[in-house]
Design a protein around this motif. Sequence first.
Motif, PDB file in Angstrom:
ATOM      1  N   LEU A 198       0.809  -1.293   0.047  1.00 28.13           N
ATOM      2  CA  LEU A 198       0.057  -0.033  -0.091  1.00 28.13           C
ATOM      3  C   LEU A 198       0.872   1.391  -0.133  1.00 28.13           C
ATOM      4  O   LEU A 198       0.239   2.420   0.191  1.00 28.13           O
ATOM      5  CB  LEU A 198      -0.998   0.025   1.262  1.00 28.13           C
ATOM      6  CG  LEU A 198      -2.060  -1.017   1.219  1.00 28.13           C
ATOM      7  CD1 LEU A 198      -2.625  -1.081   2.478  1.00 28.13           C
ATOM      8  CD2 LEU A 198      -3.146  -0.777   0.252  1.00 28.13           C
ATOM      9  N   GLY A 199       2.155   1.043  -0.145  1.00 25.92           N
ATOM     10  CA  GLY A 199       3.006   2.352  -0.405  1.00 25.92           C
ATOM     11  C   GLY A 199       3.763   2.770   0.892  1.00 25.92           C
ATOM     12  O   GLY A 199       4.509   3.798   0.785  1.00 25.92           O
ATOM     13  N   PHE A 200       3.680   2.055   2.069  1.00 30.58           N
ATOM     14  CA  PHE A 200       4.405   2.450   3.094  1.00 30.58           C
ATOM     15  C   PHE A 200       5.819   1.517   3.257  1.00 30.58           C
ATOM     16  O   PHE A 200       5.768   0.684   3.960  1.00 30.58           O
ATOM     17  CB  PHE A 200       3.388   2.116   4.398  1.00 30.58           C
ATOM     18  CG  PHE A 200       3.844   2.955   5.802  1.00 30.58           C
ATOM     19  CD1 PHE A 200       4.095   4.111   5.784  1.00 30.58           C
ATOM     20  CD2 PHE A 200       4.296   2.100   6.989  1.00 30.58           C
ATOM     21  CE1 PHE A 200       4.457   4.845   6.916  1.00 30.58           C
ATOM     22  CE2 PHE A 200       4.527   2.433   7.989  1.00 30.58           C
ATOM     23  CZ  PHE A 200       4.922   4.287   7.900  1.00 30.58           C
ATOM     24  N   ARG A 201       6.638   2.246   2.565  1.00 29.47           N
ATOM     25  CA  ARG A 201       7.717   1.654   2.170  1.00 29.47           C
ATOM     26  C   ARG A 201       8.947   2.491   2.857  1.00 29.47           C
ATOM     27  O   ARG A 201       9.375   3.284   1.950  1.00 29.47           O
ATOM     28  CB  ARG A 201       8.213   0.867   1.006  1.00 29.47           C
ATOM     29  CG  ARG A 201       9.340   0.117   0.851  1.00 29.47           C
ATOM     30  CD  ARG A 201       9.673  -0.158  -0.441  1.00 29.47           C
ATOM     31  NE  ARG A 201      10.723  -1.123  -0.795  1.00 29.47           N
ATOM     32  CZ  ARG A 201      10.631  -2.535  -0.781  1.00 29.47           C
ATOM     33  NH1 ARG A 201       9.456  -3.061  -0.260  1.00 29.47           N
ATOM     34  NH2 ARG A 201      11.797  -3.288  -0.686  1.00 29.47           N
ATOM     35  N   ASN A 202       9.423   2.307   3.864  1.00 31.25           N
ATOM     36  CA  ASN A 202      10.700   2.743   4.352  1.00 31.25           C
ATOM     37  C   ASN A 202      11.647   2.145   5.354  1.00 31.25           C
ATOM     38  O   ASN A 202      11.403   0.847   5.320  1.00 31.25           O
ATOM     39  CB  ASN A 202      10.158   4.046   5.410  1.00 31.25           C
ATOM     40  CG  ASN A 202       9.256   3.674   6.518  1.00 31.25           C
ATOM     41  OD1 ASN A 202       9.540   2.717   7.321  1.00 31.25           O
ATOM     42  ND2 ASN A 202       8.324   4.352   6.563  1.00 31.25           N
ATOM     43  N   ALA A 203      12.821   2.463   5.692  1.00 27.81           N
ATOM     44  CA  ALA A 203      13.693   1.649   6.357  1.00 27.81           C
ATOM     45  C   ALA A 203      12.959   0.982   7.607  1.00 27.81           C
ATOM     46  O   ALA A 203      13.479  -0.050   7.877  1.00 27.81           O
ATOM     47  CB  ALA A 203      15.004   2.586   6.844  1.00 27.81           C
ATOM     48  N   HIS A 204      12.512   1.722   8.557  1.00 28.34           N
ATOM     49  CA  HIS A 204      11.711   1.080   9.572  1.00 28.34           C
ATOM     50  C   HIS A 204      10.838   0.038   9.223  1.00 28.34           C
ATOM     51  O   HIS A 204      10.954  -1.132  10.007  1.00 28.34           O
ATOM     52  CB  HIS A 204      11.082   2.008  10.425  1.00 28.34           C
ATOM     53  CG  HIS A 204      10.571   1.824  11.660  1.00 28.34           C
ATOM     54  ND1 HIS A 204      11.517   1.250  12.579  1.00 28.34           N
ATOM     55  CD2 HIS A 204       9.377   1.862  12.387  1.00 28.34           C
ATOM     56  CE1 HIS A 204      10.829   0.958  13.830  1.00 28.34           C
ATOM     57  NE2 HIS A 204       9.382   1.325  13.651  1.00 28.34           N
ATOM     58  N   VAL A 205      10.090   0.073   8.491  1.00 25.52           N
ATOM     59  CA  VAL A 205       9.060  -1.144   7.912  1.00 25.52           C
ATOM     60  C   VAL A 205       9.983  -2.197   7.559  1.00 25.52           C
ATOM     61  O   VAL A 205       9.939  -3.285   7.987  1.00 25.52           O
ATOM     62  CB  VAL A 205       8.162  -0.578   6.658  1.00 25.52           C
ATOM     63  CG1 VAL A 205       7.221  -1.915   6.465  1.00 25.52           C
ATOM     64  CG2 VAL A 205       7.382   0.701   7.325  1.00 25.52           C
ATOM     65  N   ILE A 206      11.056  -2.122   6.549  1.00 22.99           N
ATOM     66  CA  ILE A 206      11.881  -2.952   6.163  1.00 22.99           C
ATOM     67  C   ILE A 206      12.777  -3.842   7.240  1.00 22.99           C
ATOM     68  O   ILE A 206      12.842  -4.855   7.230  1.00 22.99           O
ATOM     69  CB  ILE A 206      12.756  -2.694   5.072  1.00 22.99           C
ATOM     70  CG1 ILE A 206      12.035  -1.799   3.852  1.00 22.99           C
ATOM     71  CG2 ILE A 206      13.693  -3.678   4.457  1.00 22.99           C
ATOM     72  CD1 ILE A 206      11.159  -2.963   3.131  1.00 22.99           C
ATOM     73  N   GLU A 207      13.042  -2.954   8.192  1.00 23.90           N
ATOM     74  CA  GLU A 207      13.809  -3.492   9.319  1.00 23.90           C
ATOM     75  C   GLU A 207      13.108  -4.451  10.022  1.00 23.90           C
ATOM     76  O   GLU A 207      13.401  -5.491  10.661  1.00 23.90           O
ATOM     77  CB  GLU A 207      14.179  -2.261  10.230  1.00 23.90           C
ATOM     78  CG  GLU A 207      15.733  -1.757   9.595  1.00 23.90           C
ATOM     79  CD  GLU A 207      15.940  -0.399  10.239  1.00 23.90           C
ATOM     80  OE1 GLU A 207      17.173   0.204  10.262  1.00 23.90           O
ATOM     81  OE2 GLU A 207      15.348  -0.217  11.325  1.00 23.90           O
ATOM     82  N   GLU A 208      11.679  -3.912  10.360  1.00 23.68           N
ATOM     83  CA  GLU A 208      10.751  -4.939  11.090  1.00 23.68           C
ATOM     84  C   GLU A 208      10.469  -6.258  10.393  1.00 23.68           C
ATOM     85  O   GLU A 208      10.493  -7.201  10.957  1.00 23.68           O
ATOM     86  CB  GLU A 208       9.683  -4.034  11.396  1.00 23.68           C
ATOM     87  CG  GLU A 208       9.769  -3.055  12.604  1.00 23.68           C
ATOM     88  CD  GLU A 208      10.121  -3.418  13.792  1.00 23.68           C
ATOM     89  OE1 GLU A 208       9.751  -4.491  14.440  1.00 23.68           O
ATOM     90  OE2 GLU A 208      10.963  -2.803  14.400  1.00 23.68           O
ATOM     91  N   LYS A 209      10.263  -6.068   9.056  1.00 22.85           N
ATOM     92  CA  LYS A 209      10.110  -7.355   8.348  1.00 22.85           C
ATOM     93  C   LYS A 209      11.235  -8.170   8.418  1.00 22.85           C
ATOM     94  O   LYS A 209      11.003  -9.354   8.491  1.00 22.85           O
ATOM     95  CB  LYS A 209       9.674  -7.072   7.067  1.00 22.85           C
ATOM     96  CG  LYS A 209       9.368  -8.096   5.938  1.00 22.85           C
ATOM     97  CD  LYS A 209       8.988  -7.894   4.798  1.00 22.85           C
ATOM     98  CE  LYS A 209       8.746  -9.276   3.838  1.00 22.85           C
ATOM     99  NZ  LYS A 209       8.205  -9.039   2.453  1.00 22.85           N
ATOM    100  N   ALA A 210      12.666  -7.593   8.477  1.00 18.11           N
ATOM    101  CA  ALA A 210      13.657  -8.429   8.344  1.00 18.11           C
ATOM    102  C   ALA A 210      13.799  -9.008   9.890  1.00 18.11           C
ATOM    103  O   ALA A 210      14.053 -10.176   9.853  1.00 18.11           O
ATOM    104  CB  ALA A 210      14.807  -7.511   8.060  1.00 18.11           C
ATOM    105  N   ARG A 211      13.426  -8.380  10.726  1.00 17.36           N
ATOM    106  CA  ARG A 211      13.370  -9.024  12.116  1.00 17.36           C
ATOM    107  C   ARG A 211      12.330 -10.147  12.448  1.00 17.36           C
ATOM    108  O   ARG A 211      12.820 -11.183  12.947  1.00 17.36           O
ATOM    109  CB  ARG A 211      12.863  -7.753  13.201  1.00 17.36           C
ATOM    110  CG  ARG A 211      13.032  -8.410  14.777  1.00 17.36           C
ATOM    111  CD  ARG A 211      13.267  -7.211  15.512  1.00 17.36           C
ATOM    112  NE  ARG A 211      11.853  -6.436  15.863  1.00 17.36           N
ATOM    113  CZ  ARG A 211      10.962  -6.528  16.605  1.00 17.36           C
ATOM    114  NH1 ARG A 211      11.062  -7.627  17.565  1.00 17.36           N
ATOM    115  NH2 ARG A 211       9.914  -5.833  16.584  1.00 17.36           N
TER     116      ARG A 211
END
Length: 243
Positions: A198-211
């Motif tokens: 839905l377009g909410f792509r930033n470093a914080h989101v990516i880091e949480e998915k990586a975690r």
Amino acid sequence: MSDERSHKFSEGTGFDDPYEGFDLDPPELEVNPEEVDPVDSRVVTDLLDQQSIPRDKVSVGDLIEVGLSYTRINRFEEATETFERAARFADDGSREEQEAWTNKGVAHAELEEWDEAISAYRESIHIDDDSEHAATAETNLAYALWESGRTEQALEHSERAVEIDQRFPQAWFNRGFFLLERGLVEDAVNCFDNAIRLGFRNAHVIEEKARALEELGEDEEAERLAEEAKEMRKEAEEELVQE
């Protein structure tokens, strides 16, 4: 707060064109610059109270824009005062009243005044619990509750936000974060994916998915995403330096 944080202000509607509503310089708000610091942000709101300006003489939408202007220059205390006045001048139960309360909550959250933020969000939701601003208020409320230690309530309100608006990416991210904290990792990954789609792509989101992927044992993909988030942060820092 930055876009990485889970709560957000409304977009506002812009000032009227031609600009006929609330004005920073109407005759009733004239001040002597030798007596008042022109940078004093409380002048406008104090004069509104002192003059007891009738409700129909104030454009609530323009007053909300003033509050949003304060937030853009990180003057959040002044923003809370302006949004509260906007809510008081707005018609009871109106969209503008709800928007003002939601934004007041965000401004308090920026100051880490969590109890005040929670109260403002609840005021907003009480007006209309199924609107665009209700979804934002529920999402923001969830974050404020989490910050104040009320984690069970935080998850409940993040789920409510998704129910109201399934296309609201911040709501999906919040829900994913709270689920991950409770160990519901696969469900959390699905929420993060929805937020990203839905377009909410930033470093914080990516880091949480990586975690989350790391907890699932998908180490290779988790490492790739962690590197991607690192690059995103580096690029953001370089852009700030250039500005």
